[in-house]
Scaffold this motif. Sequence first.
Motif, mmCIF file in Angstrom:
data_model
loop_
_atom_site.group_PDB
_atom_site.id
_atom_site.type_symbol
_atom_site.label_atom_id
_atom_site.label_comp_id
_atom_site.label_asym_id
_atom_site.label_seq_id
_atom_site.Cartn_x
_atom_site.Cartn_y
_atom_site.Cartn_z
ATOM 1 N N PRO A 193 35.095 40.469 43.653
ATOM 2 C CA PRO A 193 35.484 41.626 44.475
ATOM 3 C C PRO A 193 35.598 41.274 45.961
ATOM 4 O O PRO A 193 36.549 41.690 46.628
ATOM 5 N N THR A 227 39.215 41.095 48.087
ATOM 6 C CA THR A 227 39.376 42.078 49.157
ATOM 7 C C THR A 227 39.339 41.431 50.548
ATOM 8 O O THR A 227 40.153 41.767 51.411
ATOM 9 N N LEU A 273 40.245 47.671 47.905
ATOM 10 C CA LEU A 273 39.285 47.773 46.805
ATOM 11 C C LEU A 273 39.930 48.410 45.580
ATOM 12 O O LEU A 273 39.688 47.974 44.447
ATOM 13 N N TRP A 276 41.884 45.836 43.710
ATOM 14 C CA TRP A 276 41.021 44.950 42.940
ATOM 15 C C TRP A 276 40.570 45.633 41.649
ATOM 16 O O TRP A 276 40.570 45.028 40.578
ATOM 17 N N LEU A 277 40.197 46.906 41.738
ATOM 18 C CA LEU A 277 39.739 47.623 40.550
ATOM 19 C C LEU A 277 40.866 47.726 39.517
ATOM 20 O O LEU A 277 40.621 47.629 38.315
ATOM 21 N N LEU A 304 41.088 44.476 37.745
ATOM 22 C CA LEU A 304 40.034 44.370 36.738
ATOM 23 C C LEU A 304 40.409 45.156 35.485
ATOM 24 O O LEU A 304 40.174 44.717 34.355
#
Length: 446
Positions: free
Chosen positions: A262, A266, A273, A276-277, A280
């Motif tokens: 993370p 970032t 963020l 990034w999520l 995932l």
Amino acid sequence: MSSTHIDPRPEAAPARRHWTERIGIPRPLAWGFIGVLIFMIGDGVEAGYLSPYLLDQGVPGQRVALVFTVYGTTASIAAWFSGALSDLWGPRRVMWTGLAIWVSCHILFLTTALTTVDYRLILLTYGLRGFGYPLFAFGFLVWVAAATPQKRLGTAVGWFWFAFTGGLPTLGSLVASGLVPWIGAYSTLWVALGLIVIGGLIALLLVREPTGHRRLAPEGERPISTLLGSLSILWRRPRIGVGAVVRTINTAPQFGFLVFLPVFFTETVGFALEEWLRLLTVMFATNIVFNLAFGVIGDRMGWRRTVAWCGGVGSAVSVLALYYVPVAAGPQYALAVLVAAFYGATLAGYVPLSALMPSLAPEHKGQAMAALNLGAGASVVAGPAIVAVFLEPLGVAGVMWIFAILYLVSAVMTVFLRLPGEESDGTAAPAADRVRATEATVPQRE
């Protein structure tokens, strides 16, 4: 003059396989896969928001971390016990035990621990609840391994992991994202309980396949010997020990990534963020699809070969791509999505290991699955530990190379995971030969 007798009776048409059999799901266990999916959706509802919810209730961050550490520890222990107790009790009874633990501890967690924000009760009830889902879900995995014909076992365990990861965290988090804004975080946890009960009862009441109703260990074997055998099999059968290490390597980087990727994506690459999520999410969604795909591929290409090349070598390449592609390209989101999906896909290359391990010890499938689950539990600790030791001196690049080398080591280790009936040159024997070889080593039961 001789005459030829013609039998007027028509030849019996081959029986049509049920549609579940045609897609690789053993028909007697079909409701179990649905039950596991719903159960794991319930278990995954809290995954994305319980930590911030506890923080909002006034629980300090370090204490929240301890809650999840205790939960992970109990879940790891239960993962091992799911195989050991299946040998002793039978998978169905293990699943009932897991369901009972989850439901009772969750009710106490909601009605006493959260309402009073008593940290000791939160730690106790949530920590004990960690025994629940592995006993239920992995108990069913042992049932699948014990009851599925050998030539279709890879596809069947692929469906198991499809249901497992489809629920936790994917659909569970999706359910939470819709319910929390609507009914609130606390009420959503009650919905999770309802899903757990529905999924658990579907699997336990609608699956009638007889193998799961009886102990899997040989008759006459003492309970203590059965339980201790789930550990001693690691050195009694060195191939099982090797398989447990391969399983540890399988997901150790995955858990390690959650510690530092993370920040890398970032602060170093430059994504938000939320981006990034979403990366995932793409990684795990791809993993779900390929869990099923590699189960099917393993049945055709050979389990060991699939684990070695698609899992070990593939993951080594994808780990390095996950680092070097964003470093070289910068915040190019489309490229980052591709490499995240690539890693999620290769991670699924290890799925046939769940078919391979019990087939290495066909007379002690529960013990073999206990060793496999022990490796899975160890990966939760191993990944973050590697990051803690090597991130500061070697940086992100160094840690990624360590993970890539470990994946290559796991590929080499599969050389030792040969089934009865495999060719001496290491090529996989045909599925029918593997079945005959296994049947020759297993005492047939009435």
